[in-house]
Write a protein that holds these residues in place. Structure first.
Motif, mmCIF file in Angstrom:
data_model
loop_
_atom_site.group_PDB
_atom_site.id
_atom_site.type_symbol
_atom_site.label_atom_id
_atom_site.label_comp_id
_atom_site.label_asym_id
_atom_site.label_seq_id
_atom_site.Cartn_x
_atom_site.Cartn_y
_atom_site.Cartn_z
ATOM 1 N N GLU A 198 24.025 -36.743 14.510
ATOM 2 C CA GLU A 198 23.890 -37.919 15.362
ATOM 3 C C GLU A 198 24.090 -39.212 14.576
ATOM 4 O O GLU A 198 24.868 -40.085 14.975
ATOM 5 N N ILE A 199 23.396 -39.349 13.452
ATOM 6 C CA ILE A 199 23.475 -40.599 12.713
ATOM 7 C C ILE A 199 24.821 -40.748 12.003
ATOM 8 O O ILE A 199 25.373 -41.848 11.898
ATOM 9 N N ALA A 200 25.384 -39.639 11.531
ATOM 10 C CA ALA A 200 26.710 -39.705 10.912
ATOM 11 C C ALA A 200 27.755 -40.085 11.948
ATOM 12 O O ALA A 200 28.730 -40.783 11.648
ATOM 13 N N GLY A 201 27.523 -39.643 13.203
ATOM 14 C CA GLY A 201 28.477 -39.917 14.277
ATOM 15 C C GLY A 201 28.641 -41.391 14.563
ATOM 16 O O GLY A 201 29.753 -41.851 14.881
ATOM 17 N N ILE A 202 27.564 -42.178 14.435
ATOM 18 C CA ILE A 202 27.700 -43.604 14.749
ATOM 19 C C ILE A 202 28.481 -44.348 13.672
ATOM 20 O O ILE A 202 28.939 -45.468 13.888
ATOM 21 N N SER A 206 31.853 -37.832 8.328
ATOM 22 C CA SER A 206 31.360 -36.462 8.318
ATOM 23 C C SER A 206 29.942 -36.471 7.757
ATOM 24 O O SER A 206 29.528 -37.440 7.107
ATOM 25 N N ILE A 207 29.194 -35.396 7.993
ATOM 26 C CA ILE A 207 27.815 -35.349 7.494
ATOM 27 C C ILE A 207 27.761 -35.463 5.968
ATOM 28 O O ILE A 207 26.987 -36.272 5.432
ATOM 29 N N PHE A 213 27.186 -41.546 1.132
ATOM 30 C CA PHE A 213 27.233 -42.989 1.348
ATOM 31 C C PHE A 213 25.830 -43.584 1.395
ATOM 32 O O PHE A 213 25.538 -44.587 0.734
ATOM 33 N N PHE A 214 24.943 -42.954 2.162
ATOM 34 C CA PHE A 214 23.597 -43.488 2.326
ATOM 35 C C PHE A 214 22.817 -43.414 1.021
ATOM 36 O O PHE A 214 22.164 -44.388 0.617
ATOM 37 N N LYS A 215 22.901 -42.286 0.338
ATOM 38 C CA LYS A 215 22.165 -42.112 -0.921
ATOM 39 C C LYS A 215 22.675 -43.093 -1.981
ATOM 40 O O LYS A 215 21.879 -43.644 -2.756
#
Length: 282
Positions: A198-202, A206-207, A213-215
């Protein structure tokens, strides 16, 4: 596209900026700047995101941020007024030669801390609040002396808490816009289950790409980030309401007491009941 770098305006007759930011000017995006920041919250409460730190802020709190440290003060209720007195200054605004004087070694060493944020505590908090409020309406050399006094008092006091250290931001303008989108979505939906899909989709990633990216940018996994938001919400309910702890568990996005209790202790180092007891006694 909004940029991560905020340009601080300093009048030509001043060596540093000190002004009140009040709603709607209080509401800034996830940003950073070249200046050090000393900020006194004068109205409102919510969540402070500073580097990799997530925690509450409230009226009377004071934070000192080193340069280039991304931050965002997000109100808990968007209908309320947020306000802060904010001092911005370059760490060499006094001149490098001046800071090299032996009498200023404590201040100089303090300003050289990289990517660090501290939160003032106890008597130090009270002393610096009085000086900041006075500084906002002072002019000339007295204004400069008040800031130096603030820095000197902070630099020799043990009454502060380091809340983030050595946070090396890697975001640029476009990445900053994506980070903002992730944070905004997370705060709107953290009480419900959020999957990586869900969060990767916005972000149209890809997961695996999203996780990297987030880390890389926030220095923690996305689920660690959500955990800290949820536990921060639980702490607020424990402090400000008389609701049973089990009800707070469910109202903080958890459907298992065991899971909530474990995650609360991971973040706070104490149990929910101990946390409430500490704040009642305080």
């Amino acid at each position: 596209m909004r940029t991560l770098i905020q340009k601080i305006h300093i009048e030509e007759y001043n060596s540093f900026a000190c002004r009140t930011y009040k709603t709607p000017d209080f509401e800034t995006a996830w940003h950073k700047h070249l200046e050090c920041e000393l900020i006194l919250i004068t109205a409102g409460n919510g969540t402070a995101l500073i580097g990799d730190y997530i925690g509450d802020y409230k009226k009377g709190d004071i934070f000192f941020l080193s340069p280039d440290l991304p931050h965002w003060f997000r109100k808990s209720n968007q209908e309320t007024v947020g306000s802060a007195i904010v001092i911005h200054f370059k760490k060499d605004f006094l001149g490098r030669v001046f800071l090299d004087l032996p009498e200023l070694k404590n201040i100089s060493k303090y300003l050289d801390n990289k990517d660090t944020c501290i939160q003032l505590q106890n008597e130090l908090l009270i002393s610096i609040e009085e000086l900041i409020r006075k500084l906002e309406y002072t002019e000339g050399i007295d204004r400069l002396l008040l800031l130096i006094t603030c820095l000197q008092i902070i630099s020799v006091s043990p009454e502060y808490k380091i809340i983030t250290k050595a946070f090396d931001a890697m975001t640029g303008g476009e990445e900053n816009s994506v980070i903002e989108e992730i944070i905004d979505y997370s705060f709107k939906h953290f009480l419900s289950p959020i999957s990586l899909q869900e969060i990767a989709g916005i972000t149209s990633m890809s997961i695996p790409t999203f996780c990297r990216f987030f880390k890389r940018n926030i220095k923690k996994s996305y689920f660690e980030f959500i955990k800290e938001i949820r536990i921060g919400h639980a702490c607020k309910l424990l402090r400000e309401t008389n609701k049973p702890v089990l009800d707070i568990c469910y109202e903080s996005g958890y459907n298992s007491w065991a899971h909530f209790s474990k995650q609360f202790k991971d973040v706070s180092r104490i149990t929910p009941s101990q946390y409430r007891k500490q704040h009642i006694e305080a």
